[in-house]
Scaffold this motif. Structure first.
Motif, PDB file in Angstrom:
ATOM      1  N   VAL A 133      21.869  44.937  65.939  1.00 29.39           N
ATOM      2  CA  VAL A 133      21.610  44.725  63.988  1.00 29.39           C
ATOM      3  C   VAL A 133      22.558  45.231  63.067  1.00 29.39           C
ATOM      4  O   VAL A 133      21.772  47.123  63.014  1.00 29.39           O
ATOM      5  CB  VAL A 133      20.423  43.778  63.667  1.00 29.39           C
ATOM      6  CG1 VAL A 133      20.461  43.187  62.580  1.00 29.39           C
ATOM      7  CG2 VAL A 133      19.782  43.320  64.822  1.00 29.39           C
ATOM      8  N   TYR A 134      23.357  45.590  61.936  1.00 26.42           N
ATOM      9  CA  TYR A 134      23.758  46.356  61.400  1.00 26.42           C
ATOM     10  C   TYR A 134      23.298  45.557  60.875  1.00 26.42           C
ATOM     11  O   TYR A 134      24.544  44.426  59.844  1.00 26.42           O
ATOM     12  CB  TYR A 134      25.314  46.851  61.802  1.00 26.42           C
ATOM     13  CG  TYR A 134      25.966  46.518  62.275  1.00 26.42           C
ATOM     14  CD1 TYR A 134      26.930  45.646  61.464  1.00 26.42           C
ATOM     15  CD2 TYR A 134      25.680  45.538  64.154  1.00 26.42           C
ATOM     16  CE1 TYR A 134      27.799  45.000  62.003  1.00 26.42           C
ATOM     17  CE2 TYR A 134      26.633  44.968  64.208  1.00 26.42           C
ATOM     18  CZ  TYR A 134      27.779  44.424  63.750  1.00 26.42           C
ATOM     19  OH  TYR A 134      28.616  43.611  63.943  1.00 26.42           O
ATOM     20  N   LEU A 135      23.877  46.211  59.166  1.00 24.91           N
ATOM     21  CA  LEU A 135      24.816  46.208  57.707  1.00 24.91           C
ATOM     22  C   LEU A 135      26.051  46.087  57.648  1.00 24.91           C
ATOM     23  O   LEU A 135      26.891  47.282  58.313  1.00 24.91           O
ATOM     24  CB  LEU A 135      24.648  47.374  56.694  1.00 24.91           C
ATOM     25  CG  LEU A 135      23.079  46.268  55.790  1.00 24.91           C
ATOM     26  CD1 LEU A 135      22.751  47.565  54.529  1.00 24.91           C
ATOM     27  CD2 LEU A 135      23.519  44.822  55.129  1.00 24.91           C
ATOM     28  N   LYS A 136      26.858  44.868  57.931  1.00 27.71           N
ATOM     29  CA  LYS A 136      28.361  45.034  57.847  1.00 27.71           C
ATOM     30  C   LYS A 136      29.047  45.018  56.230  1.00 27.71           C
ATOM     31  O   LYS A 136      30.204  45.992  56.729  1.00 27.71           O
ATOM     32  CB  LYS A 136      28.974  44.070  58.380  1.00 27.71           C
ATOM     33  CG  LYS A 136      30.115  44.275  58.924  1.00 27.71           C
ATOM     34  CD  LYS A 136      30.450  42.164  59.851  1.00 27.71           C
ATOM     35  CE  LYS A 136      32.512  42.467  59.630  1.00 27.71           C
ATOM     36  NZ  LYS A 136      32.966  43.468  60.623  1.00 27.71           N
ATOM     37  N   ASP A 137      28.601  44.893  55.475  1.00 25.99           N
ATOM     38  CA  ASP A 137      29.255  44.926  54.013  1.00 25.99           C
ATOM     39  C   ASP A 137      27.739  44.591  52.874  1.00 25.99           C
ATOM     40  O   ASP A 137      27.151  43.948  53.541  1.00 25.99           O
ATOM     41  CB  ASP A 137      30.446  44.026  53.689  1.00 25.99           C
ATOM     42  CG  ASP A 137      31.643  44.301  52.722  1.00 25.99           C
ATOM     43  OD1 ASP A 137      30.863  45.321  52.132  1.00 25.99           O
ATOM     44  OD2 ASP A 137      31.889  43.523  51.844  1.00 25.99           O
ATOM     45  N   VAL A 138      27.846  45.349  51.791  1.00 30.44           N
ATOM     46  CA  VAL A 138      27.034  45.389  51.213  1.00 30.44           C
ATOM     47  C   VAL A 138      27.057  45.183  49.510  1.00 30.44           C
ATOM     48  O   VAL A 138      28.029  46.118  49.291  1.00 30.44           O
ATOM     49  CB  VAL A 138      25.484  45.875  51.404  1.00 30.44           C
ATOM     50  CG1 VAL A 138      25.754  47.352  51.228  1.00 30.44           C
ATOM     51  CG2 VAL A 138      24.252  45.763  50.364  1.00 30.44           C
TER      52      VAL A 138
END
Length: 154
Positions: free
Chosen positions: A16-21
């Motif tokens: 699980v990861y942040l792809k864009d913010v």
């Protein structure tokens, strides 16, 4: 005729990861001096991309826009990604897994990131209510079926 051996169903979260913010506050700092009665809109999108035969990237995009009148206080967006192994699911169930079950797993991560991001922008916390991804998925399926139905003239 011989039947294909049934592959046992297997589901696993790989990552699980942040792809864009992003956070945009186009009217700060003056927006902080105004009476705070914003109208807040939440938009959701899901997408799934096969990477191998049984490895999929699922991305949940949550966009929160808060306005005071016509002026934008902030626009916060998080693309929460996940890598999932899915094997042995029949086609109709696979769609449900990728567009409802996996987004349900990703939503708490996206909600936490949005709350943190909005707070760091100097704005009051926004607590997003749980989302019924199963209901959204079923609604989308019904809409697609209705659009695909042939139109008959009387």
């Amino acid at each position: 005729m011989s039947e294909q051996p049934q592959v046992p169903q297997h589901f696993e979260i790989q990552k699980v990861y942040l792809k864009d913010v992003s956070l945009e506050t186009p009217n700060s700092p003056m927006i902080f001096t105004e009476q705070w009665q914003p109208q807040t809109e939440v938009r959701l999108e899901t997408g799934a991309t096969p990477l191998t035969e049984d490895l999929f990237e699922v991305v949940l995009t949550v966009t929160v826009t808060s306005k005071i009148g016509e002026r934008t206080a902030y626009l916060a967006e998080v693309q929460q990604g996940g890598l999932f192994t899915l094997r042995g699911f029949p086609e109709p169930q696979m769609g449900h897994m990728l567009h409802a079950f996996c987004p349900n797993l990703l939503f708490p991560f996206a909600r936490e990131e949005l709350a943190s991001l909005i707070g760091k922008g100097g704005f009051p916390a926004v607590l997003l209510n749980p989302i019924n991804f199963d209901g959204i998925y079923m609604q989308r399926l019904q809409q697609q079926e209705a659009e695909a139905a042939p139109v008959t003239a009387h």
